[in-house]
Design an enzyme around this catalytic site. Structure first.
Site, PDB file in Angstrom:
ATOM      1  N   LEU A   1       0.842  -1.195   0.000  1.00  0.00           N
ATOM      2  CA  LEU A   1       0.000   0.000   0.000  1.00  0.00           C
ATOM      3  C   LEU A   1       0.878   1.246   0.000  1.00  0.00           C
ATOM      4  O   LEU A   1       1.841   1.327   0.778  1.00  0.00           O
ATOM      5  CB  LEU A   1      -0.888   0.039   1.252  1.00  0.00           C
ATOM      6  CG  LEU A   1      -2.038  -0.958   1.360  1.00  0.00           C
ATOM      7  CD1 LEU A   1      -2.649  -0.873   2.760  1.00  0.00           C
ATOM      8  CD2 LEU A   1      -3.087  -0.688   0.297  1.00  0.00           C
TER       9      LEU A   1
ATOM     10  N   LEU B   1       1.073   4.420   1.434  1.00  0.00           N
ATOM     11  CA  LEU B   1       0.417   5.120   2.522  1.00  0.00           C
ATOM     12  C   LEU B   1       0.516   6.635   2.411  1.00  0.00           C
ATOM     13  O   LEU B   1      -0.041   7.358   3.258  1.00  0.00           O
ATOM     14  CB  LEU B   1       0.978   4.650   3.864  1.00  0.00           C
ATOM     15  CG  LEU B   1       0.674   3.185   4.213  1.00  0.00           C
ATOM     16  CD1 LEU B   1       1.334   2.813   5.534  1.00  0.00           C
ATOM     17  CD2 LEU B   1      -0.826   2.940   4.287  1.00  0.00           C
TER      18      LEU B   1
ATOM     19  N   GLY C   1      20.200   5.883  13.243  1.00  0.00           N
ATOM     20  CA  GLY C   1      21.286   5.108  13.823  1.00  0.00           C
ATOM     21  C   GLY C   1      21.207   3.647  13.444  1.00  0.00           C
ATOM     22  O   GLY C   1      20.221   3.195  12.846  1.00  0.00           O
ATOM     23  N   HIS C   2      22.256   2.931  13.763  1.00  0.00           N
ATOM     24  CA  HIS C   2      22.315   1.485  13.582  1.00  0.00           C
ATOM     25  C   HIS C   2      22.789   0.864  14.892  1.00  0.00           C
ATOM     26  O   HIS C   2      23.079   1.571  15.866  1.00  0.00           O
ATOM     27  CB  HIS C   2      23.247   1.125  12.429  1.00  0.00           C
ATOM     28  CG  HIS C   2      22.733   1.547  11.095  1.00  0.00           C
ATOM     29  ND1 HIS C   2      21.685   0.915  10.459  1.00  0.00           N
ATOM     30  CD2 HIS C   2      23.108   2.562  10.272  1.00  0.00           C
ATOM     31  CE1 HIS C   2      21.437   1.498   9.308  1.00  0.00           C
ATOM     32  NE2 HIS C   2      22.285   2.499   9.168  1.00  0.00           N
ATOM     33  N   ASP C   3      22.877  -0.437  14.907  1.00  0.00           N
ATOM     34  CA  ASP C   3      23.248  -1.140  16.131  1.00  0.00           C
ATOM     35  C   ASP C   3      24.521  -0.570  16.751  1.00  0.00           C
ATOM     36  O   ASP C   3      24.591  -0.388  17.969  1.00  0.00           O
ATOM     37  CB  ASP C   3      23.429  -2.630  15.829  1.00  0.00           C
ATOM     38  CG  ASP C   3      23.635  -3.449  17.091  1.00  0.00           C
ATOM     39  OD1 ASP C   3      22.633  -3.758  17.758  1.00  0.00           O
ATOM     40  OD2 ASP C   3      24.791  -3.767  17.406  1.00  0.00           O
ATOM     41  N   ILE C   4      25.519  -0.249  15.931  1.00  0.00           N
ATOM     42  CA  ILE C   4      26.785   0.261  16.448  1.00  0.00           C
ATOM     43  C   ILE C   4      26.583   1.561  17.204  1.00  0.00           C
ATOM     44  O   ILE C   4      27.247   1.825  18.218  1.00  0.00           O
ATOM     45  CB  ILE C   4      27.807   0.429  15.298  1.00  0.00           C
ATOM     46  CG1 ILE C   4      29.205   0.696  15.854  1.00  0.00           C
ATOM     47  CG2 ILE C   4      27.380   1.531  14.330  1.00  0.00           C
ATOM     48  CD1 ILE C   4      30.286   0.708  14.802  1.00  0.00           C
ATOM     49  N   ASN C   5      25.634   2.397  16.749  1.00  0.00           N
ATOM     50  CA  ASN C   5      25.350   3.655  17.432  1.00  0.00           C
ATOM     51  C   ASN C   5      24.615   3.424  18.744  1.00  0.00           C
ATOM     52  O   ASN C   5      24.920   4.062  19.762  1.00  0.00           O
ATOM     53  CB  ASN C   5      24.507   4.562  16.539  1.00  0.00           C
ATOM     54  CG  ASN C   5      25.112   4.751  15.164  1.00  0.00           C
ATOM     55  OD1 ASN C   5      24.565   4.273  14.170  1.00  0.00           O
ATOM     56  ND2 ASN C   5      26.244   5.423  15.105  1.00  0.00           N
TER      57      ASN C   5
ATOM     58  N   ASP D   1      19.838  -4.308  18.197  1.00  0.00           N
ATOM     59  CA  ASP D   1      18.803  -4.685  17.232  1.00  0.00           C
ATOM     60  C   ASP D   1      18.049  -5.931  17.677  1.00  0.00           C
ATOM     61  O   ASP D   1      16.823  -6.005  17.543  1.00  0.00           O
ATOM     62  CB  ASP D   1      19.435  -4.975  15.862  1.00  0.00           C
ATOM     63  CG  ASP D   1      19.822  -3.709  15.114  1.00  0.00           C
ATOM     64  OD1 ASP D   1      19.514  -2.614  15.600  1.00  0.00           O
ATOM     65  OD2 ASP D   1      20.432  -3.826  14.042  1.00  0.00           O
TER      66      ASP D   1
END
Length: 392
Positions: free
Chosen positions: A72, A74, A138-142, A169
């Protein structure tokens, strides 16, 4: 065999990439009807990860079995209305956009809870719905850096080290979210009122970093990297190289395990209670001892000795290990486009229910007409307006 424990639970999952989709896959594996809500163009970005020539990357396949897909757009009001129609009969909505995005689409918690007061609405973000970092990407490292976890990983004299296990995560965005969702779902079934479950991956990672907290409570500050009991201060807990370049994981913390290791494996009973000078040299002594034999030789010596010492297996070895086979940790199943797919099985065992792949990871928008109950004419009309994909 009884029905799956989450049979009858309907989840609308708008999350993408890793944390949310793994959370909803765990719930789907336990029987929930998980309906992925994807953009008609790119869909879940994980579809393209590492394999740009397909919309069914191995990464996507590993996170989305036992689900259906509805595509969809959105950004179009009619698509939002179609989503809201699904919300009226859903139990759970999951999303992983930055705070405010769902509100701008007209699909925030307050709007959807007004349609379905029993709705459990889970938002998975890096820093939560409140606080100074809430709008940051961000990502896991952040997230683990902000949580003080990165500072604790690595040797005392070295920098923080990278891990191929995404702590925030997975422990935060996947498992903690599942815990919050199931608790809120239980209460909604009991009370008739749902909740907004606000999951910050940084918060959840920090809340599980127990040893730095304990050190701070005891001494006023966390131990520096590589100097706490489980990060280098205890010779009986660490990695040691072998003669063939492999490693052993030694976790003989308790006295009876340490005694067995010294007496039965390395044959150094004098190290059971070393004197001050010997204790100071113990890490180097152990390193020299373990370096004197190959991993295979140590495994032979360890046979039948319960002392908390394990070989450091490669991922390939772990997947093919007797333990993995005995516990059915891997599963192969067919996919209509990608052929046979290798994946981890659902890891939790429970009585009267056996995990099964009921359906492979869905094609983009594969179940749109089915889930929305569209006639061929309605499907074609919505496709012409760009609300759903044209190739369904």
């Amino acid at each position: 065999m009884s029905r799956p424990p989450l049979d009858g639970v309907t989840i609308l999952d708008l999350s993408r990439l890793l944390p949310g989709p793994l959370c909803s896959q765990h719930l789907a594996d336990m029987g929930a009807d998980v309906i992925k809500i994807e953009d008609p163009g790119l869909g879940d970005y994980a579809r393209w990860a590492g394999k740009p020539q397909t919309v069914n990357s191995p990464f996507f396949l590993a996170l989305n079995r036992n689900k259906r897909s509805v595509a969809l757009d959105l950004k179009k009001p009619q698509a939002v209305e179609l989503l809201k129609k699904l919300v009226t009969t859903a139990d759970i909505v999951m999303e992983s956009f930055r705070p405010g995005v769902m509100e701008r689409l007209g699909c925030g918690y307050d709007s959807l809870a007004a349609l379905n007061p029993r709705l459990v609405y889970c938002s998975i973000t890096g820093y939560g719905q409140t606080g100074p970092n809430r709008h940051l990407g961000g990502h896991d490292i952040n997230f683990i850096a902000e949580a003080g976890i990165s500072d604790q990983t690595g040797a005392a004299d070295g920098p923080p080290v990278l891990s191929n296990f995404q702590i925030a995560d997975l422990a935060g965005g996947a498992l903690s979210a599942a815990m919050g969702i199931l608790a809120a779902l239980y209460d909604a079934r009991r009370s008739g009122r749902g909740r907004h479950v606000d999951v910050s991956m940084t918060d959840c990672a920090m809340a599980h970093a127990l040893f730095p907290l304990v050190a701070k409570a005891r001494t006023g500050q966390a131990a520096p990297r590589g100097t706490d009991r489980l990060t280098g201060a205890t010779p009986a807990y660490g990695y040691y190289g072998t003669a063939d370049g492999r490693h052993l994981a030694v976790g003989a913390l308790e006295p009876h395990f340490w005694r067995r290791l010294c007496e039965q494996v390395i044959e150094r009973p004098d190290l059971i209670e070393p004197g001050p000078e010997q204790a100071a040299r113990l890490p180097a002594l152990l390193a020299d001892i373990f370096a004197g034999k190959t991993l295979a030789e140590w495994r032979q010596r360890l046979e039948g000795v319960d002392c908390c010492v394990s070989p450091v297996l490669t991922p390939d070895e772990a997947m093919d290990s007797p333990h993995a086979h005995a516990r059915d940790l891997l599963v192969r199943h067919p996919h209509p486009v990608e052929g046979e797919v290798l994946q981890y099985a659902f890891p939790v065992k429970m009585t009267d229910y056996r995990f099964a792949v009921r359906r492979p990871a869905p094609l983009l928008g594969e179940h749109t007409a089915e889930v929305l109950g569209l006639s061929p004419e309605q499907r074609d009309s919505l496709a012409e307006q760009g609300i759903i994909p044209a190739n369904l």
